[in-house]
Scaffold this motif. Structure first.
Motif, PDB file in Angstrom:
ATOM      1  N   GLY A 420       0.795  -1.215   0.000  1.00  0.00           N
ATOM      2  CA  GLY A 420       0.000   0.000   0.000  1.00  0.00           C
ATOM      3  C   GLY A 420       0.828   1.266   0.000  1.00  0.00           C
ATOM      4  O   GLY A 420       0.302   2.353  -0.235  1.00  0.00           O
ATOM      5  N   TYR A 421       2.117   1.137   0.254  1.00  0.00           N
ATOM      6  CA  TYR A 421       3.025   2.276   0.245  1.00  0.00           C
ATOM      7  C   TYR A 421       4.069   2.208  -0.866  1.00  0.00           C
ATOM      8  O   TYR A 421       4.645   3.239  -1.225  1.00  0.00           O
ATOM      9  CB  TYR A 421       3.773   2.359   1.587  1.00  0.00           C
ATOM     10  CG  TYR A 421       2.956   2.851   2.741  1.00  0.00           C
ATOM     11  CD1 TYR A 421       2.690   4.208   2.903  1.00  0.00           C
ATOM     12  CD2 TYR A 421       2.461   1.964   3.691  1.00  0.00           C
ATOM     13  CE1 TYR A 421       1.952   4.674   3.990  1.00  0.00           C
ATOM     14  CE2 TYR A 421       1.728   2.419   4.777  1.00  0.00           C
ATOM     15  CZ  TYR A 421       1.477   3.771   4.919  1.00  0.00           C
ATOM     16  OH  TYR A 421       0.742   4.226   5.992  1.00  0.00           O
ATOM     17  N   GLY A 422       4.335   1.004  -1.394  1.00  0.00           N
ATOM     18  CA  GLY A 422       5.502   0.908  -2.264  1.00  0.00           C
ATOM     19  C   GLY A 422       5.369   0.126  -3.541  1.00  0.00           C
ATOM     20  O   GLY A 422       6.373  -0.103  -4.224  1.00  0.00           O
ATOM     21  N   TYR A 491       6.712   6.191   3.159  1.00  0.00           N
ATOM     22  CA  TYR A 491       6.407   6.561   1.784  1.00  0.00           C
ATOM     23  C   TYR A 491       7.634   6.328   0.902  1.00  0.00           C
ATOM     24  O   TYR A 491       8.763   6.334   1.385  1.00  0.00           O
ATOM     25  CB  TYR A 491       5.988   8.028   1.707  1.00  0.00           C
ATOM     26  CG  TYR A 491       4.669   8.332   2.368  1.00  0.00           C
ATOM     27  CD1 TYR A 491       3.501   7.681   1.972  1.00  0.00           C
ATOM     28  CD2 TYR A 491       4.586   9.281   3.384  1.00  0.00           C
ATOM     29  CE1 TYR A 491       2.286   7.964   2.574  1.00  0.00           C
ATOM     30  CE2 TYR A 491       3.365   9.573   3.994  1.00  0.00           C
ATOM     31  CZ  TYR A 491       2.224   8.906   3.586  1.00  0.00           C
ATOM     32  OH  TYR A 491       1.024   9.177   4.189  1.00  0.00           O
ATOM     33  N   PRO A 492       7.420   6.123  -0.384  1.00  0.00           N
ATOM     34  CA  PRO A 492       8.548   5.931  -1.300  1.00  0.00           C
ATOM     35  C   PRO A 492       9.294   7.246  -1.538  1.00  0.00           C
ATOM     36  O   PRO A 492       8.801   8.329  -1.208  1.00  0.00           O
ATOM     37  CB  PRO A 492       7.883   5.445  -2.583  1.00  0.00           C
ATOM     38  CG  PRO A 492       6.504   6.029  -2.534  1.00  0.00           C
ATOM     39  CD  PRO A 492       6.121   6.038  -1.084  1.00  0.00           C
ATOM     40  N   SER A 493      10.463   7.137  -2.126  1.00  0.00           N
ATOM     41  CA  SER A 493      11.257   8.308  -2.479  1.00  0.00           C
ATOM     42  C   SER A 493      11.539   8.299  -3.973  1.00  0.00           C
ATOM     43  O   SER A 493      11.349   7.288  -4.648  1.00  0.00           O
ATOM     44  CB  SER A 493      12.571   8.332  -1.686  1.00  0.00           C
ATOM     45  OG  SER A 493      13.246   7.087  -1.788  1.00  0.00           O
ATOM     46  N   GLY A 494      11.991   9.436  -4.491  1.00  0.00           N
ATOM     47  CA  GLY A 494      12.367   9.522  -5.899  1.00  0.00           C
ATOM     48  C   GLY A 494      11.232   9.870  -6.838  1.00  0.00           C
ATOM     49  O   GLY A 494      11.386   9.747  -8.053  1.00  0.00           O
ATOM     50  N   ILE A 495      10.075  10.309  -6.298  1.00  0.00           N
ATOM     51  CA  ILE A 495       8.944  10.746  -7.130  1.00  0.00           C
ATOM     52  C   ILE A 495       8.606  12.177  -6.721  1.00  0.00           C
ATOM     53  O   ILE A 495       7.720  12.412  -5.888  1.00  0.00           O
ATOM     54  CB  ILE A 495       7.721   9.822  -6.974  1.00  0.00           C
ATOM     55  CG1 ILE A 495       8.101   8.366  -7.238  1.00  0.00           C
ATOM     56  CG2 ILE A 495       6.593  10.250  -7.931  1.00  0.00           C
ATOM     57  CD1 ILE A 495       6.968   7.377  -7.069  1.00  0.00           C
TER      58      ILE A 495
END
Length: 527
Positions: A420-422, A491-495
């Motif tokens: 749901g987060y990645g 939360y993910p990074s790079g967006i």
């Protein structure tokens, strides 16, 4: 007197200026590498947006109210997730865990569970102004429960079937994209194939799709696939295998056989696709560890059954047989995600929970722990049972879409599945950048044009002039899923940028608070 014509010299004064005045756009994304969603190779171009739509792609000399410098970044269509459980999006309109993954459109109503009144669902979404676009299926379990008054272990009467058909018909008229089933869940588990065919025929009239969480994803997967093919064939409907997998080590390594079955159906003329999440564990209610017949009628009926020694003994015997059938000798693969009755057990597997609460992790104590959880209202769980090689083979198939199978997340609540987060960033980080399972352009296609075409979202899913400006802008070297099974709330990074209908919902990696999403009603075309 002779008249002589007079010649008048006319001097034309040309006012010289630019041949065309530079056009003003709402937004220009400059210097990015465009992956347009078709699967074609990436190319360098600017993307201009006006009135929520893509106005131009290429070298753009005009100016804009806002500009984004995308140098070193990928500019892709916004990701479309066709299998979510974010049905409460009207109550949680920011949908932050989705938009931070680059998802700009979601499909709710999966696995047979949806709002009954799809028209009201869309009205509520529009009244709330969600941050992303929302489409919905109509759930078979929902209409069955409404028409039959509960999860009865019987076929519907003719009158009840008429009611169910009426609910599906109204949902399709209100804009549902199709019919979903959850055939491991109550009450869908008790439905016969013939019942589903009749309802699928109603959705087919409006050129809807049939999306199914099949009856079995383990040893019975081929029988389940054949049922899906039969429904597609007899109802004349496009069909989607939800979250394709081989569950349990007793069936690992059979991907080629499953793929062959699907390809044979496609060769027959059936339109079959599938979606998949990028993790080796599934997630659903812990109740799925308990036989369907034991849970029929709700928790009160269940409590009555386990108080009866003879019925309880039969339930335990079935649970042990099912465990053996799936090649397992304990429940250490099943983790408690959220358990309101006792949050101290969240994050533990069943063996650990049994040891903590009962002082023993024997198989009998594990089963007692599961029965106790169910009697106390149930819990959600994470189940490790997917082979990594199988996952990659399914993912590499051209008709596999990327979908997370997650709901909306309350940050910090419980120990939910990290998908749901990645989910989307994990595909880009692990399966594109690290393992090279997919090329970047193929991965983007599986998140954009393929789902848009499959679920018939017009003017979305591809970077093309005139389409809606749903954009996900990410760093291909830095995009990363940060959520783990033990610590999922990351939360993910790079967006750094996510744009929905021309409006930034993520800007420089931060939530903007804008809510420009739309209710995506399927346009009925009665056949």
């Amino acid at each position: 007197m002779k008249l002589v014509p007079r010649i008048f010299a006319v001097t034309l004064v040309l006012i010289c200026g630019p041949l065309a005045q530079a056009e003003t756009y709402d937004l220009i994304v400059r210097h990015g590498r465009v992956v347009d969603g078709t699967g074609n190779p990436a190319y360098f171009a600017d993307v201009a947006v006006t009135n929520g739509h893509i106005a131009a792609i290429g070298r753009i000399d005009g100016d804009a109210k806002r500009e984004i410098d995308a140098k070193g970044l990928i500019v892709a269509p916004g990701f479309i997730d066709v299998h979510t459980h974010a049905d409460e999006v009207a109550e949680m309109p920011y949908a932050e865990n989705f938009i931070r993954m680059g998802v700009t459109t979601i499909v709710v109503g999966n696995c047979g569970a949806s709002e009954l009144n799809i028209g009201n669902l869309f009205k509520n979404i529009e009244a709330t102004n969600a941050a992303l676009n929302v489409a919905s299926l109509i759930g078979h379990g929902t209409v069955r429960g409404k028409a039959m008054g509960g999860s009865f272990m019987r076929p519907p009467t003719p009158q009840e079937l008429d009611k169910m058909e009426g609910y599906v018909d109204q949902a399709m008229r209100d804009g549902a994209v199709g019919l979903s089933t959850g055939l491991i869940y109550l009450p869908g588990t008790f439905a016969k194939t013939e019942e589903i065919i009749e309802l699928a025929k109603v959705a087919s009239k409006y050129d809807g799709i049939y999306a199914s969480h099949m009856r079995d994803e383990g040893t019975g997967i081929y029988k389940s696939l054949n049922e899906l093919f039969r429904i597609a064939r007899e109802a004349h409907i496009r069909a989607e295998v939800s979250h394709i997998k081989l569950s349990g080590n007793s069936v690992w390594g059979q991907t080629e056989k499953v793929i062959a079955a699907i390809e044979n159906a496609r060769a027959e003329g059936l339109d079959i696709t599938q979606d998949e999440y990028s993790y080796d564990a599934s997630s659903t209610g812990m109740s799925q560890l308990v036989p369907d017949t034991a849970r029929e009628g709700g928790h009160e009926k269940f409590r009555e059954r386990i108080k009866d020694p003879e019925q309880k003994s039969a339930i335990i015997a079935k649970m042990k047989a099912s465990l053996k059938e799936h090649g397992r000798d304990n429940y250490s693969y099943a983790f408690i995600a959220e358990y309101k009755h006792d949050r101290s057990l969240q994050g533990l597997d069943i063996t650990e929970a049994a040891k903590a609460k009962r002082g023993s992790d024997s198989l009998d104590d594990q089963i007692e722990m599961i029965l106790e959880i169910e009697s106390n209202g149930g819990a959600s769980g994470v189940f490790h049972g997917i082979n990594e090689k199988d996952l990659q083979i399914f993912m590499s198939q051209p008709n596999t879409m990327i979908a997370c199978d997650s709901g909306l997340r309350e940050f910090g609540k419980g120990v939910p599945h990290p998908r749901g987060y990645g989910n989307n960033p994990r595909v880009l980080a692990r399966y594109v950048r690290e393992t090279h399972t997919l090329k970047l352009e193929d991965a983007i296609r599986k998140m954009t044009t393929l789902p848009a075409q499959t679920f018939q979202f017009k003017d979305r899913g591809q970077l093309r002039e005139g389409n809606w400006a749903d954009l996900t802008i990410f760093d291909p070297e830095k995009v990363q899923d940060n959520a783990t099974y033990k610590e999922p709330h990351h939360y993910p990074s790079g967006i750094p940028f996510v744009i929905v209908n021309g409006v930034a919902v993520i800007k420089n990696g931060e939530l903007t608070g804008e809510r420009p999403g739309k209710a995506l009603r399927h346009t009925p075309s009665i056949q």
